[in-house]
Structure formats: structure tokens, C-alpha cells
Design a protein around this motif. Structure first.
Motif, short mmCIF file in Angstrom:
data_model
loop_
_atom_site.label_atom_id
_atom_site.label_comp_id
_atom_site.label_asym_id
_atom_site.label_seq_id
_atom_site.Cartn_x
_atom_site.Cartn_y
_atom_site.Cartn_z
N VAL A 1 0.85 -1.20 0.00
CA VAL A 1 0.00 0.00 0.00
C VAL A 1 0.88 1.24 0.00
N PHE A 2 1.93 1.20 0.79
CA PHE A 2 2.85 2.34 0.85
C PHE A 2 3.44 2.64 -0.51
N ASP A 3 3.91 1.61 -1.18
CA ASP A 3 4.52 1.82 -2.50
C ASP A 3 3.48 2.35 -3.48
N PHE A 4 2.30 1.82 -3.39
CA PHE A 4 1.24 2.28 -4.29
C PHE A 4 0.96 3.76 -4.07
N LEU A 5 0.83 4.15 -2.82
CA LEU A 5 0.53 5.55 -2.55
C LEU A 5 1.69 6.46 -2.94
N GLU A 6 2.88 5.96 -2.75
CA GLU A 6 4.03 6.78 -3.10
C GLU A 6 4.12 7.00 -4.60
N GLU A 7 3.86 5.92 -5.35
CA GLU A 7 3.89 6.08 -6.81
C GLU A 7 2.88 7.09 -7.28
N TRP A 8 1.72 7.06 -6.66
CA TRP A 8 0.65 7.93 -7.14
C TRP A 8 0.68 9.30 -6.49
N GLY A 9 1.76 9.57 -5.77
CA GLY A 9 1.93 10.93 -5.30
C GLY A 9 1.05 11.31 -4.13
N LEU A 10 0.41 10.33 -3.50
CA LEU A 10 -0.39 10.69 -2.33
C LEU A 10 0.47 10.74 -1.08
N ILE A 11 1.66 10.20 -1.22
CA ILE A 11 2.61 10.22 -0.11
C ILE A 11 3.95 10.67 -0.67
#
Lengths: 497, 238
Positions: free
Chosen positions: A150-160
Motif C-alpha cells: 500500500v505504501f509503495d502504491f501511494l508513493e507512486e501515485w503521489g499521495l505520499i
């Protein structure tokens, strides 16, 4: 590790902050003001566009005062605290499909929402600081693997960690889920139970492998790569085919894109697959191989219809194109020009091709000749129209004359140059001579002057000597006349001169 | 905590070894010391994740915590060792009886001390320590987010202990080949702690706990100021 204050840390969802609004376009840098959470940036929004994200971060007791601006890239505008969007469902199937869909707690959609909300909140408390996975997962109750995904997903999409300086290592890793992802259309939800691979967490395509011993499902790729845990051998796995066939899903649009891309990029499959969008390189190649070849070459052929051999191509030969083209070995050559030539020559047949080639050569030489010398060509060209063989000869002849003229001219010019040089040399010499003569004259004059002065000095010396003699004689005479000469007596002359 | 079943304690079933929770996750504890620097950590791992995941996790953690690269091999070894041990149990059978076991929580995370004990049904294969930890933190208003995972890991560790003991008990019983032995053996070993619900909830008992026992089961949360944390750290030793 410093704990962010109050509400943001709790895992419950009591008062979620207001959902963030539309984001500025992708290239805008984040506009956060300083490190303080309670500073309100006055005009610090650097976004040119009017749309600005105002994420209201709940800071403890002071319920919902906007403290700073959080930037979210436009391709993540679907994000909202209240719900899980389709993008997320699609890209993180492990939480939404299979047995997890019915589950709750550590596995299902609730878990995903919990991870996501906590991570995003945690990041937004300190948006200028990079949220590391270790720090985040220490505050999350759940297994590491899911949290990491989930962390990687959010980071890729710029939410984190959007806009925060990155070490650059992690960013390059999972580039496969970039903004291209929204276009990719997984056939999600179409066919009934979807199998999720444990190894790579993607949907298994055509076939998958199950293991009895450990109740594991992996896709073909993971099986081949032995991407399962060490206790198992390949023999433990059994292959299971799925009935769905993803191969024949090429729409017309995709085929069109593919052809465009091939024309544009040649054989750069990476770019082609990018251009097509949702197809991998292998898929593109496979599709291309299956296309009737006439289709592939129709494009460039139509563009070059104004070529010389136009007249020879009839409509019926066009029907035979596909047959003929398959026989040309050069058609796939990477040099597009050669490919064109090979293709066209294959179409029209060898005789016509040779005639065309000869005509082309003669036309080319004609063009060359007109560029050389306009005078000669006017004589040469009528002759040339008679026969091509003669034209070559006359071309050679006039060239000879030209050469001779040119050489004569050159010689004449050389002579001129030499004479000029000599002339100037002699001039220089003359001038120098005059200078020297003038100098000599002046020296002679000076010498004369010097002579005169010397003679004068001699004369003066002699006078002086004479005076001295007179004085001495006076002194030596007896003192008979002393009384009378005392008046005449000069004061003792200074004998030293 | 999901359900507490009250059926007779003799009904038991043997299942393949797994964590008696809904998600088969392994608690991992890492304690590595290199050149005077110490890294201690505890987390839950999914044993079905591939090995490559472990390596990348170790590297990433070392990087995030700015530890030197020499930590990574030892971390790897520790994690892989624990996973291997878990997997070594995996093919074997364990006996699940519907036993209620008391579990204890006694840990200190940063500034927060938590002490608690409660009853857990290890026969309930749908139980979820993570959810329990989440609820506990919410209800007790624990602000430090790191307390939750620590509680979850602690519960899992205790459950893992129980499960592995039941596996070894089964194995011993099979080796000794005595028919009645399973009952005796399991009763005489660590399963002694099991609470006999029948005694409590038989004909005369009531479900409500006696008031005088409330204090035993109430969770205690203490927030410790920083100076005391230092003291506690040093007294705990290495």
C-alpha cells in the motif's frame, strides 16, 4: 521517534479531515509553508492555475483550520478519504478480490482503507518530510508485506512523499504503475474467480500453478522464476489453465496505434508498447506478426504514390502486393529507404525496375551537369538529347578545355603577384637607403661642429700658455723695475690651469 | 475477540499446523547488534511472501533507519531463521481443542506502558490479534501509534508458542504410540493454563466476572515521562 500529536495518530476514523479538492497540474511543486504546522501561507501558493488543494489537517484540539497546502498530482485526483475508488480496486487486487473481498480485518477492503488513511494522514502532518516505510509501518497494525504494498502504491501515485526530495532509489523501481496505469484495462470482474499470484500480487492470466502442500497460488512467471518460498520444489506445483483468452482482445483502435507506432519507431518495441498503451512488448510483437502484411505496408505505400514508377502499378498488381511482399527478404530491413526500394521493386517486377533505375541515373547525371557550368551545358545538352552515350563524352570534353583555361589564368595571376611583390620589395629597399643616407649627413655635420670646437679649445690653450710665460718672465727679471712694475704686476697667476 | 464457545472440552480436531488466527502471519522479532549500534524490532510477516521480499525489506529498513550496510546480512539471517523455523512446523499436525487460554500483555513502547491480561480462545481459527490491538488502542486512547503493532506481535507470539507446543505434543504422542497419551500429555504440559470453562459456566456459574476479580483483568496504561524511560532502559539491560 517523534509522535505526531493527537488525532492524526489514532487508527480510528473519528473526524476525518475534509477531503482534499482538485489538484493543480502535475508539474507544480508543492507549496508548503515552512515547518510550522500552524502557519497560514499568505500568498505562498506558487501555482499559476487557480485550482489549489487545500487539505485541512486536523491538528489536535483546534479542529479544522487550514494550516498549509498539500499538493496532489492531477492523476491522483480520484483520491478521497471517504471511499475507495475504482483505480485502487483495480491496482491493489489483493485487498478486493478473491477470498479477501469477503474478509475484513487484516485482509479486506477495510484493511486497505485503514492503511491508506493512516499513511496519508501521517504524511500530511509533515508534508515537507519524507515518510519512510519503516516509520510508517511501525505505526500500523498489520503484516509488513501488505503495508509495504500500500505504501509503495501511494508513493507512486503521489499521495505520499509527493514533492519531497527522494533518494532516487525507490522511485525507479516500480515504474510499471505510472500514469499510464489509468488507461490499462484489466479485464477485471469479467470472468468469475480471479486468481491472485502470491509472488507478484498480480492477477494470473492464462494459467497458474497451485501447490497442495502450502495452499499457494502463483502465476507462470513466478513459477518459472522460482519466486516462491524455499521449502517448495517445482514438482509440488500443478498447473491449472484458465479459460479466458486475453489474446484476442485487440481492438481496432489498438491495432491502429500499433501500426502508427511501428511506422514511427521502426523496431523500438518499448516505444511501440508505450504508444499502444495497454499492451506489453510481447503482445505488440505477437499481434504484429499475426496481421496480414499488406496492412502493414499500406500506409507508407500510399504516401509515396508520387514516385517515378507510379505509372507501372496497376490496380490488379495491388492485389498481388501481399503475396509479393512476403517474398522480399529486404522488406524488413531497418533502413527504411532500402525497405521502400525493395518493396517497390518487388511490386513492379525486375525489368521495369531496371529501366526505372537507368532512367533515374540519367536524370541524376542531368541534374549534376546543370549545376556545373551553364555555358557548356547549353552546348552540351542538345547533343545529349540525341543519345545518352554521347552526352557523357561531350561532358568530358568541355571539362578538359575548362581545365586548360583555368590553368592559364592561374599562371597569369601568379606572375602578376610575383611582380607586385618584387616592386614592393624594391620600394622598401629604397626607403631604407634614404633613411641611412640622411643619417650619415647628419653625423657628418656633427663632426664638423666638433672639429671647430676642438680647434677653438686649442687656440685658447695656446693663449693661456703664452700668458703664463709672460708672467714667469716678469718674475725672473731683476728687481730693478720692481717699484715701477708693481702696479703692473698682476696678482700671482694661478699656474695651475 | 470473536466467539467463545462453550461446548464440551473433549471435542478436538487435528489440523495442519498454522497460526490459530484468521491470517496466517508469523511474528518476527529482530535484535541485531553491529559495532555498538543496536537494532531491535518486532513485526508480523506473511510467510507466503517470496524471499525477495525479505531482502528488499531488510535493505529498505536499514536505509530508512540510516544503519550501516553491515546490518543487513544479520537482519536477513535472523528473519529467515525464524521463518524457516515456522515452516518446519508446517507439514505437521496439531491438535486444536477449544481451550481458553489467558494471554498477557506487558510491554513498554517508547513512553507508554501497557499491562493487561485476557482470555483467548485458541480453538477459534478466525481470531484476529490485529483487530484486538486496534480496538484496545482506540478504547484506551493510546496516542502512540507504535503501541498497536507491539501488542499485536506480542499476542501472536504467545499464540505461536501455544501452537508449536501443541505440535510437539502431538509428535511426542505419536512417537510414544500410546492411545491415551495425548490427553495426558497435553494436560500435563503447558496446557495447564487452560481455563476450564465448564467449571465457570456450568450449572451454577454466571457469565459475568466477579467484581473482586475485575482488577485482575483491567488493562493498565501508563504514560511514562522521559527521564523514567531512560532509567527503565538501563535497568532492562541490553
Amino acid at each position: 521517534m517523534a509522535t505526531p500529536p493527537a488525532a492524526t495518530a489514532t487508527n480510528s476514523a473519528p473526524t476525518p479531515p475534509k477531503p482534499p479538492y482538485k489538484a493543480p497540474p502535475f508539474s507544480q511543486p508543492p507549496s508548503t509553508a515552512g515547518a510550522g504546522k500552524t502557519e497560514t501561507p499568505a500568498a505562498s501558493t506558487s501555482t499559476a492555475a487557480a485550482a489549489v488543494v487545500a487539505a485541512v489537517a486536523a491538528t489536535g484540539a483546534a479542529a479544522e483550520e487550514p494550516s498549509y497546502i498539500i499538493t496532489v498530482p492531477s492523476y491522483s485526483a480520484w483520491f478521497s478519504y471517504d471511499s475507495v475508488s475504482d483505480t485502487e480496486r483495480r491496482l491493489m487486487p489483493e485487498f478486493f478480490q478473491g477470498e479477501a473481498a469477503a474478509a475484513s480485518g487484516s485482509r479486506g477492503p477495510e484493511a486497505y482503507k485503514y492503511y491508506r488513511d493512516t499513511l496519508v494522514k501521517r504524511f500530511r502532518v509533515r508534508p515537507e518530510r519524507r515518510l519512510t516505510l519503516t516509520e510508517a509501518r511501525r505505526g500500523l497494525i498489520g503484516d509488513i508485506g501488505s503495508v509495504r504494498r500500500v505504501f509503495d502504491f501511494l508513493e507512486e501515485w503521489g499521495l505520499i512523499n509527493y514533492g519531497v526530495s527522494l533518494p532516487g532509489v525507490k522511485q525507479g523501481r516500480d515504474k510499471r504503475e505510472e500514469p499510464v496505469a489509468p488507461q490499462s484495462s484489466l479485464p477485471a470482474g469479467v470472468s468469475a474467480p480471479k486468481k491472485l499470484c502470491i509472488g507478484c500480487r498480480t492477477v494470473c492470466g492464462q494459467a497458474y500453478f497451485t501447490c497442495e502442500k502450502a495452499d499457494i497460488t502463483i502465476c507462470c512467471r513466478c513459477y518459472v522464476r522460482a519466486n516462491y518460498r524455499p521449502g517448495l520444489t517445482p514438482a509440488d506445483f500443478k498447473k491449472v489453465e484458465t479459460s479466458e483468452d486475453a489474446k484476442s482482445d485487440w481492438t481496432d483502435k489498438e491495432t491502429l496505434h500499433l501500426l502508427e507506432a511501428v511506422m514511427q519507431y521502426g523496431e523500438d518495441w518499448k516505444k511501440i508498447s508505450e504508444h499502444v498503451g495497454s499492451r506489453s512488448e510481447k503482445d505488440c510483437i505477437a499481434r504484429l506478426l499475426r496481421l496480414p502484411f499488406g496492412e502493414q505496408f499500406m500506409g507508407p505505400k500510399e504516401d509515396k504514390m508520387q514516385f517515378e514508377t507510379d505509372d507501372d502499378i496497376t490496380d490488379e498488381s495491388r492485389a498481388e502486393i501481399s503475396k509479393r511482399v512476403r517474398l522480399t527478404p529486404l522488406a524488413d530491413a531497418s533502413n527504411p529507404i532500402m525497405a521502400q526500394v525493395a518493396f517497390l521493386s518487388a511490386i513492379v517486377g525486375s525489368d521495369v525496375a531496371t529501366a526505372a533505375a537507368q532512367a533515374a541515373i540519367s536524370a541524376q547525371s542531368q541534374v549534376d551537369e546543370t549545376n556545373d557550368s551553364p555555358a557548356d551545358s547549353s552546348i552540351g545538352s542538345p547533343k545529349e538529347e540525341v543519345s545518352s552515350a554521347e552526352s557523357c563524352y561531350t561532358n568530358g570534353f568541355s571539362a578538359n578545355d575548362l581545365l586548360k583555361e583555368a590553368s592559364a589564368n592561374a599562371r597569369v595571376q601568379l606572375e602578376k603577384e610575383r611582380k607586385d611583390i618584387e616592386q614592393s620589395l624594391s620600394d622598401i629597399v629604397d626607403v631604407q637607403m634614404k633613411e641611412i643616407q640622411a643619417k650619415i649627413c647628419r653625423f657628418e655635420q656633427k663632426e664638423l661642429l666638433m672639429e671647430k670646437e676642438r680647434q677653438q679649445l686649442h687656440y685658447l690653450q695656446k693663449l693661456l700658455f703664452a700668458d703664463q710665460l709672460a708672467v714667469v718672465q716678469h718674475q725672473c727679471r731683476p728687481h730693478a723695475v720692481t717699484a715701477e712694475n708693481e702696479a703692473d704686476e698682476n696678482p700671482k697667476p694661478v699656474l695651475t690651469s | 475477540m470473536k466467539t467463545v464457545s462453550l461446548s464440551a472440552p473433549t471435542r478436538s480436531s487435528t489440523v495442519k499446523f498454522r497460526m490459530p488466527t484468521r491470517d496466517n502471519l508469523v511474528p518476527i522479532r529482530v535484535d541485531v547488534e553491529v559495532d555498538g549500534q543496536r537494532y531491535r524490532d518486532a513485526f508480523t510477516w506473511n510467510p507466503r511472501d517470496p524471499d525477495s521480499e525479505i531482502i528488499s525489506f531488510a535493505k529498505r529498513t536499514a536505509k530508512d533507519l540510516k544503519l550501516p550496510a553491515s546490518f543487513v546480512p544479520q537482519m536477513l539471517q535472523s528473519i529467515q531463521g525464524q521463518l524457516a523455523e515456522f515452516r518446519s512446523y508446517e507439514g505437521q499436525e496439531m491438535q486444536i481443542k477449544e481451550k481458553i487460554m489467558p494471554l498477557k500483555i506487558d510491554l513498554r513502547v517508547n513512553n507508554t506502558l501497557v499491562r493487561d491480561q485476557f482470555l483467548w480462545d485458541i480453538g477459534n481459527l478466525d481470531s484476529d490479534p490485529e483487530e484486538f490491538a486496534r480496538t484496545l488502542c482506540d478504547d484506551l486512547n493510546i496516542t502512540d501509534p507504535e503501541v498497536g503493532p507491539a501488542i499485536a506481535v506480542s499476542i501472536r507470539e504467545q499464540l505461536y508458542e501455544i501452537a508449536s507446543q501443541s505440535v510437539s505434543a502431538m509428535r511426542e504422542a505419536k512417537v510414544s504410540k500410546k492411545r491415551r497419551a495425548p490427553e495426558f500429555a497435553s494436560n500435563s504440559k503447558a496446557m495447564n493454563n487452560a481455563v476450564d470453562m465448564f467449571k465457570y459456566f456450568g450449572s451454577k456459574g454466571s457469565v459475568i466476572r466477579k467484581r473482586k476479580e475485575w482488577y485482575l483483568y483491567a488493562p493498565v496504561v501508563d504514560v511514562v515521562p522521559n527521564e523514567e524511560v531512560v532509567v527503565v532502559d538501563t535497568t532492562e539491560g541490553a
